[in-house]
Design an enzyme around this catalytic site. Structure first.
Site, PDB file in Angstrom:
ATOM      1  N   LYS A   1       0.840  -1.215   0.000  1.00  0.00           N
ATOM      2  CA  LYS A   1       0.000   0.000   0.000  1.00  0.00           C
ATOM      3  C   LYS A   1       0.872   1.262   0.000  1.00  0.00           C
ATOM      4  O   LYS A   1       0.551   2.240  -0.665  1.00  0.00           O
ATOM      5  CB  LYS A   1      -0.932   0.033   1.218  1.00  0.00           C
ATOM      6  CG  LYS A   1      -2.002  -1.025   1.195  1.00  0.00           C
ATOM      7  CD  LYS A   1      -3.151  -0.631   0.302  1.00  0.00           C
ATOM      8  CE  LYS A   1      -4.223  -1.717   0.300  1.00  0.00           C
ATOM      9  NZ  LYS A   1      -5.123  -1.655  -0.823  1.00  0.00           N
TER      10      LYS A   1
ATOM     11  N   LYS B   1      -6.296 -10.342 -13.557  1.00  0.00           N
ATOM     12  CA  LYS B   1      -7.553 -10.561 -12.853  1.00  0.00           C
ATOM     13  C   LYS B   1      -8.576  -9.494 -13.264  1.00  0.00           C
ATOM     14  O   LYS B   1      -8.206  -8.319 -13.418  1.00  0.00           O
ATOM     15  CB  LYS B   1      -7.255 -10.435 -11.351  1.00  0.00           C
ATOM     16  CG  LYS B   1      -8.174 -11.223 -10.482  1.00  0.00           C
ATOM     17  CD  LYS B   1      -7.640 -11.201  -9.059  1.00  0.00           C
ATOM     18  CE  LYS B   1      -8.813 -11.271  -8.114  1.00  0.00           C
ATOM     19  NZ  LYS B   1      -8.470 -11.156  -6.729  1.00  0.00           N
TER      20      LYS B   1
ATOM     21  N   LYS C   1     -12.158  -3.442 -12.268  1.00  0.00           N
ATOM     22  CA  LYS C   1     -12.685  -2.190 -12.803  1.00  0.00           C
ATOM     23  C   LYS C   1     -11.548  -1.249 -13.176  1.00  0.00           C
ATOM     24  O   LYS C   1     -11.573  -0.601 -14.214  1.00  0.00           O
ATOM     25  CB  LYS C   1     -13.532  -1.535 -11.718  1.00  0.00           C
ATOM     26  CG  LYS C   1     -14.927  -1.319 -12.134  1.00  0.00           C
ATOM     27  CD  LYS C   1     -15.676  -0.653 -11.022  1.00  0.00           C
ATOM     28  CE  LYS C   1     -17.125  -0.606 -11.412  1.00  0.00           C
ATOM     29  NZ  LYS C   1     -17.957  -0.030 -10.394  1.00  0.00           N
TER      30      LYS C   1
END
Ligand code: SF4
Length: 332
Positions: A115, A196, A199
């Site tokens: 992250k 994968k 969106k």
């Protein structure tokens, strides 16, 4: 709570309209679990804040996701379906759990490092405390099982360790160690056939898309790269279109594609048209229900509010025990 086999908890970030990857990887499983387990399904909007720059679409995204969940058969009579921020007790439990979490454990987690790499300009505490909040989500409802793919197993192990630390520190057994409910999550690749379905990569097929939009998307799908011309034989085993046929087409059609592709008896255009037709057929009842639900947005919000109230009752039961175990002064 009920005579079912135990409590299942699962949460998902409000990503708005769901796609085939979400459907095959999670939603179908959520629906199937409802029969045997007391399921608690949560739209985790607080988690979303950790990486969100703008919250303008947060409400709409939560609504759209709930619409898809309900249209797909997640049943508010069977399950508790709600929005995370409607149960503020989760942030309280997060705080208490943070007291038994060594800082180094959080900074060492590969997900935190990832992250930080993805959001170098916004390394906030929320990112670091993310796994504790995730654990609080599960432990607040004293869930026995969490349906996770193997890649998420470390997060669950983290939650289990927190339970042991908390129970040991306060000499109690109020928190329940959740178990992994291993799910056969198929790896659903996007229209690019490489990554994968997601969106953000724009390689997705939305559940709520119109049949025309779906067909258009399917026609862009990448096929066996070795098949350059219509007359070249192909290999369905390396073609993502065939992977979808295996899910949405009849056994006869799967067999036909498998056979005819290898001898160039079927072209990719026809193969994809057949797939689009079958996906559309499969999603027809879902889409009809979704359109119907969308006519009454207040009824959808009522489902979420009611779920939030039910979740809060469960959460408060746990928090009374937790506060007492810690030794916090009683409020009464
Ligand atoms: Fe893929 Fe179908 Fe083309 Fe074969 S015919 S390569 S399975 S799209």
């Amino acid at each position: 709570m009920s005579k079912k086999k135990g409590i299942v908890f699962s949460g998902a970030r409000p990503t708005g309209r769901q796609h085939l990857g979400n459907y095959l990887g999670a939603i179908q499983n959520y629906v199937a679990l409802q029969k045997d387990y007391q399921c608690i399904y949560c739209i985790v909007d607080i988690h979303a804040l950790t990486t969100m720059e703008s919250t303008l679409e947060l409400r709409q995204n939560s609504y759209e996701m709930a619409l898809d969940w309900l249209a797909a058969g997640m049943d508010p009579q069977e399950s508790v379906i709600f929005i995370q921020s409607h149960v503020p007790e989760v942030t309280e439990l997060h705080t208490y759990l943070s007291m038994v979490t060594p800082l180094g454990k959080l900074t060492d987690l590969p997900t935190f490092k990832e992250k930080v790499r993805q959001h170098p300009d916004n390394v906030n505490y929320g990112l670091l405390g993310y796994p504790i909040l995730m654990a609080a989500d599960i432990l607040l409802y004293r869930a026995n099982y969490v349906p996770v793919g193997i890649d998420q197993a470390p997060h669950l192990e983290f939650a289990r360790e927190l339970v042991r630390s908390f129970n040991f520190r306060y000499n109690t057994n109020v928190l329940v160690e959740p178990h992994m409910k291993a799910t056969k999550v198929p790896k659903v690749l996007g229209t690019d056939g490489q990554q994968k379905m997601s969106k953000s990569l724009n390689n997705h097929i939305e559940l709520a898309a119109t049949p025309e939009e779906t067909t258009k998307r399917v026609m862009t799908m990448v096929t066996d790269p070795a098949r350059q011309r219509r007359s070249d034989p192909g290999n369905p085993d390396v073609c993502n279109v065939f992977s979808f046929h295996k899910i949405f087409s009849s056994p006869e059609e799967i067999e036909m594609v498998n056979r005819e592709c290898r001898v160039a008896g079927i072209g990719c255009v026809d193969c994809k048209k057949l797939l689009a037709q079958n996906i559309n057929k499969h999603l027809e009842p879902f889409r009809a229900r979704r359109i119907d639900l969308d006519q009454k947005p207040e009824a959808v919000m009522d489902v979420l509010h009611d779920g939030g109230k039910r979740a809060r009752v469960l959460a408060e039961e746990t928090m009374v025990l937790v506060r007492d175990a810690i030794g916090l002064p009683s409020t009464k």
